[in-house]
Write a protein that holds these residues in place. Structure first.
Motif, PDB file in Angstrom:
ATOM      1  N   LEU A  25      16.897  46.356  54.011  1.00 34.75           N
ATOM      2  CA  LEU A  25      17.876  45.321  54.347  1.00 34.75           C
ATOM      3  C   LEU A  25      18.999  45.827  55.243  1.00 34.75           C
ATOM      4  O   LEU A  25      19.915  45.076  55.568  1.00 34.75           O
ATOM      5  CB  LEU A  25      18.469  44.722  53.066  1.00 34.75           C
ATOM      6  N   VAL A  26      18.931  47.099  55.647  1.00 37.83           N
ATOM      7  CA  VAL A  26      19.903  47.584  56.638  1.00 37.83           C
ATOM      8  C   VAL A  26      19.647  46.814  57.940  1.00 37.83           C
ATOM      9  O   VAL A  26      18.505  46.712  58.388  1.00 37.83           O
ATOM     10  CB  VAL A  26      19.763  49.099  56.855  1.00 37.83           C
ATOM     11  N   PRO A  27      20.678  46.252  58.555  1.00 35.99           N
ATOM     12  CA  PRO A  27      20.460  45.339  59.678  1.00 35.99           C
ATOM     13  C   PRO A  27      20.225  46.026  61.018  1.00 35.99           C
ATOM     14  O   PRO A  27      20.798  47.064  61.316  1.00 35.99           O
ATOM     15  CB  PRO A  27      21.762  44.526  59.716  1.00 35.99           C
ATOM     16  N   VAL A  28      19.372  45.412  61.806  1.00 32.32           N
ATOM     17  CA  VAL A  28      19.161  45.752  63.206  1.00 32.32           C
ATOM     18  C   VAL A  28      19.576  44.524  64.010  1.00 32.32           C
ATOM     19  O   VAL A  28      19.024  43.436  63.796  1.00 32.32           O
ATOM     20  CB  VAL A  28      17.687  46.106  63.487  1.00 32.32           C
ATOM     21  N   ALA A  29      20.575  44.677  64.881  1.00 29.35           N
ATOM     22  CA  ALA A  29      21.143  43.538  65.612  1.00 29.35           C
ATOM     23  C   ALA A  29      21.534  42.423  64.643  1.00 29.35           C
ATOM     24  O   ALA A  29      21.274  41.236  64.870  1.00 29.35           O
ATOM     25  CB  ALA A  29      20.188  43.027  66.683  1.00 29.35           C
ATOM     26  N   ASN A  30      22.153  42.851  63.514  1.00 26.25           N
ATOM     27  CA  ASN A  30      22.690  41.952  62.497  1.00 26.25           C
ATOM     28  C   ASN A  30      21.621  41.156  61.739  1.00 26.25           C
ATOM     29  O   ASN A  30      21.925  40.122  61.138  1.00 26.25           O
ATOM     30  CB  ASN A  30      23.730  40.984  63.093  1.00 26.25           C
ATOM     31  N   ASN A 231      18.123  49.521  66.927  1.00 28.66           N
ATOM     32  CA  ASN A 231      19.219  48.595  67.224  1.00 28.66           C
ATOM     33  C   ASN A 231      19.436  48.477  68.730  1.00 28.66           C
ATOM     34  O   ASN A 231      19.614  47.382  69.271  1.00 28.66           O
ATOM     35  CB  ASN A 231      20.490  49.074  66.536  1.00 28.66           C
ATOM     36  N   ARG A 232      19.405  49.617  69.407  1.00 28.78           N
ATOM     37  CA  ARG A 232      19.546  49.618  70.869  1.00 28.78           C
ATOM     38  C   ARG A 232      18.448  48.785  71.523  1.00 28.78           C
ATOM     39  O   ARG A 232      18.704  47.949  72.404  1.00 28.78           O
ATOM     40  CB  ARG A 232      19.489  51.051  71.397  1.00 28.78           C
ATOM     41  N   LEU A 233      17.208  48.994  71.067  1.00 24.40           N
ATOM     42  CA  LEU A 233      16.072  48.296  71.660  1.00 24.40           C
ATOM     43  C   LEU A 233      16.192  46.786  71.486  1.00 24.40           C
ATOM     44  O   LEU A 233      15.970  46.015  72.427  1.00 24.40           O
ATOM     45  CB  LEU A 233      14.780  48.802  71.028  1.00 24.40           C
ATOM     46  N   VAL A 234      16.544  46.344  70.285  1.00 17.71           N
ATOM     47  CA  VAL A 234      16.643  44.905  70.029  1.00 17.71           C
ATOM     48  C   VAL A 234      17.802  44.300  70.814  1.00 17.71           C
ATOM     49  O   VAL A 234      17.677  43.212  71.382  1.00 17.71           O
ATOM     50  CB  VAL A 234      16.798  44.630  68.519  1.00 17.71           C
ATOM     51  N   GLY A 287      31.688  49.026  72.834  1.00 15.12           N
ATOM     52  CA  GLY A 287      30.798  49.446  73.910  1.00 15.12           C
ATOM     53  C   GLY A 287      29.347  49.095  73.662  1.00 15.12           C
ATOM     54  O   GLY A 287      28.995  48.510  72.628  1.00 15.12           O
ATOM     55  N   PRO A 288      28.486  49.445  74.615  1.00 15.67           N
ATOM     56  CA  PRO A 288      27.075  49.043  74.562  1.00 15.67           C
ATOM     57  C   PRO A 288      26.353  49.490  73.290  1.00 15.67           C
ATOM     58  O   PRO A 288      26.693  50.497  72.682  1.00 15.67           O
ATOM     59  CB  PRO A 288      26.477  49.733  75.789  1.00 15.67           C
ATOM     60  N   PHE A 289      25.348  48.680  72.925  1.00 12.67           N
ATOM     61  CA  PHE A 289      24.427  48.964  71.819  1.00 12.67           C
ATOM     62  C   PHE A 289      25.146  49.035  70.470  1.00 12.67           C
ATOM     63  O   PHE A 289      24.870  49.898  69.646  1.00 12.67           O
ATOM     64  CB  PHE A 289      23.639  50.250  72.098  1.00 12.67           C
ATOM     65  N   THR A 290      26.057  48.093  70.273  1.00 13.20           N
ATOM     66  CA  THR A 290      26.815  48.036  69.025  1.00 13.20           C
ATOM     67  C   THR A 290      26.611  46.688  68.356  1.00 13.20           C
ATOM     68  O   THR A 290      26.659  45.649  69.008  1.00 13.20           O
ATOM     69  CB  THR A 290      28.314  48.264  69.287  1.00 13.20           C
ATOM     70  N   SER A 291      26.376  46.728  67.044  1.00 14.82           N
ATOM     71  CA  SER A 291      26.274  45.520  66.231  1.00 14.82           C
ATOM     72  C   SER A 291      27.431  45.510  65.234  1.00 14.82           C
ATOM     73  O   SER A 291      27.544  46.426  64.418  1.00 14.82           O
ATOM     74  CB  SER A 291      24.947  45.500  65.461  1.00 14.82           C
TER      75      SER A 291
END
Length: 355
Positions: A25-30, A231-234, A287-291
Motif C-alpha cells: 500500500l506504499v503509494p506510487v504517484a499517490n 514513482n519517477r516512471l509513473v 522539484g521533478p519526480f515528487t509525489s
C-alpha cells in the motif's frame, strides 16, 4: 481463470515505513502499488481474485474491500506466516479448485499490463508460463536457465552461483498441475516452500513450462530505491491538471497535477509532480519526480525526487532529495547551536574558515 494476489509479507527492506503500513500500500504517484496490479488483472477479464494476506490483513482489506471498485470479486486467504510463494498456492488450494490462475506479487510493478501474457497462456495451456527479465545481480532473485532453443530447463532460488542473468518476474500463470507439484515440496534452506522448486518439479515430470522475456518495464518495489524509480516512471506519464487553488505568485512548470482541495501559494513546482487532495504548498520548491500525498503541508522547504505519504509536514527544511517520508511525519530544522573553531596555529599561518 482466477487470480491469486500475494499481499502478505513483512516488507523488511522498506522499514521503518512497513512497521506501520503494508508494503503493497506504499503509494506510487499517490496510488498504492497494489492497485496497479489489481487494475492490470481486471484488464485481462479475470473477475475472481484471492488475496493472500498476513498480519496486515485489516489494512489490505480496508483498502481493497470486496474488489468491486476494480471490477473484481475479492476473497481473502489468510497466511499465518510468510512461508514462501508455493505455500501461498498450497493454502489457496480449495479456493482455486481446478481453475487455471495467474499468481501476481502485490508489490511488483509491470508497465503494459499482463493481458497479452494471459491470452498466450489460454491459447496454448502449458503447465506453467513464467516471465523473465535480465538483471544485474541474479543472486537476489529466482534464476532461470534456458537451453539453446530457449526452453526452460532449470530454476533456482537466490543461487550463490547463478547459471544465467534471467530472473523470474513476479507474475506466473499455472494450470491445476501446479497443485501436485506444491504438494510434493519440502522447505528449502530458507525454510520456505519455493515456487521455483514447484516449477522445477513440473519440468522433471515432463510437463511443459513456457517463458517469455519482459519487453516492458518491471520492478520489485521492495526497497526505497526501486520505489522512487517506479514513482519517477509513473509520474513521467502524467498530464498536467490543476483542480486545486494556485495563486498568481506561484509558478508551475511542466507536467504538474494539483488535486482538488490542494493549495499552492508563493511556490515553484517543476514537474512531473503530483500534489494530493487537501495538501498545502507554501513558500516552497517542489522539484521533478515528487509525489506529495493527501493532506500534507510543505512550507518554506525544498523537496525533489521523493515520495511523501499523507498528512506529513515539512516546514523550514532547506533541501530534501531521494526520500520516502511516511504518514503523519513532521520534518523541521534542527535548532541552531553555537559553533566555534578551536585552533593551534604556527607563526605566519594563513587559514580560511567558512562562517
Amino acid at each position: 481463470m482466477k487470480a491469486l494476489v500475494l499481499a502478505g509479507g513483512s516488507g523488511t527492506r522498506l522499514r521503518p515505513i512497513t512497521h506501520t503500513s503494508a508494503k503493497q500500500l506504499v503509494p506510487v504517484a499517490n496510488k498504492p502499488v497494489l492497485f496497479y496490479g489489481l487494475e492490470a488483472i481486471a484488464e485481462t477479464g479475470i473477475r475472481e481474485i484471492g488475496l493472500v494476506v498476513g498480519d496486515t490483513q485489516a489494512e489490505i482489506e480496508a483498502a481493497v474491500g470486496d474488489g468491486s471498485a476494480f471490477g473484481l470479486q475479492a476473497t481473502y486467504l489468510r497466511q499465518e506466516a510468510p512461508l514462501g510463494l508455493a505455500h501461498a498456492v498450497l493454502i489457496a488450494r480449495d479456493y482455486l479448485g481446478d481453475d487455471d490462475f495467474v499468481m501476481y506479487l502485490g508489490d511488483n510493478f509491470i508497465v503494459g499490463g499482463i493481458s497479452d501474457l494471459v491470452e498466450r497462456f489460454a491459447a496454448s495451456r502449458p503447465a506453467a508460463q513464467i516471465m523473465l527479465t535480465e538483471v544485474g545481480d541474479p543472486r537476489q532473485f529466482g534464476v532461470v536457465e534456458l537451453d539453446a532453443d530457449g526452453r526452460v530447463i532449470g530454476l533456482e532460488e537466490k543461487p550463490a552461483q547463478p547459471k544465467s542473468d534471467l530472473a523470474l518476474v513476479g507474475v506466473y500463470l499455472f494450470s491445476p498441475a501446479i497443485h501436485a507439484a506444491v504438494a510434493e515440496l519440502k522447505p528449502s534452506w530458507r525454510g520456505e516452500l519455493e515456487i521455483t522448486d514447484a516449477i522445477q518439479w513440473l519440468i522433471e515430470a515432463g510437463l511443459r513450462v513456457d517463458s517469455s522475456v519482459v519487453s516492458g518495464y518491471w520492478k520489485d518495489t521492495g526497497n526505497v530505491t526501486d520505489m522512487l524509480e517506479v514513482n519517477r516512471l509513473v509520474l513521467e506519464s502524467l498530464e498536467a491538471r490543476v483542480s486545486g487553488h494556485v495563486d498568481e505568485a506561484s509558478e508551475l512548470i511542466g507536467r504538474v497535477v494539483v488535486e482538488p482541495g490542494a493549495v499552492v501559494e508563493r511556490s515553484r513546482l517543476v514537474g512531473p509532480v503530483i500534489i494530493g487532495p487537501g495538501a498545502r504548498i507554501v513558500d516552497s520548491y517542489v522539484g521533478p519526480f515528487t509525489s506529495i500525498g493527501a493532506g500534507c503541508t510543505v512550507s518554506g522547504s525544498e523537496i525533489e525526487y521523493s515520495i511523501v505519504l499523507p498528512r506529513a509536514s515539512l516546514e523550514g527544511v532547506r533541501r530534501i532529495e531521494a526520500s520516502l517520508i511516511g504518514h503523519d511525519v513532521e520534518v523541521t530544522p534542527a535548532p541552531n547551536t553555537p559553533r566555534a573553531h578551536r585552533l593551534v596555529l604556527g607563526d605566519h599561518s594563513k587559514v580560511q574558515i567558512s562562517s
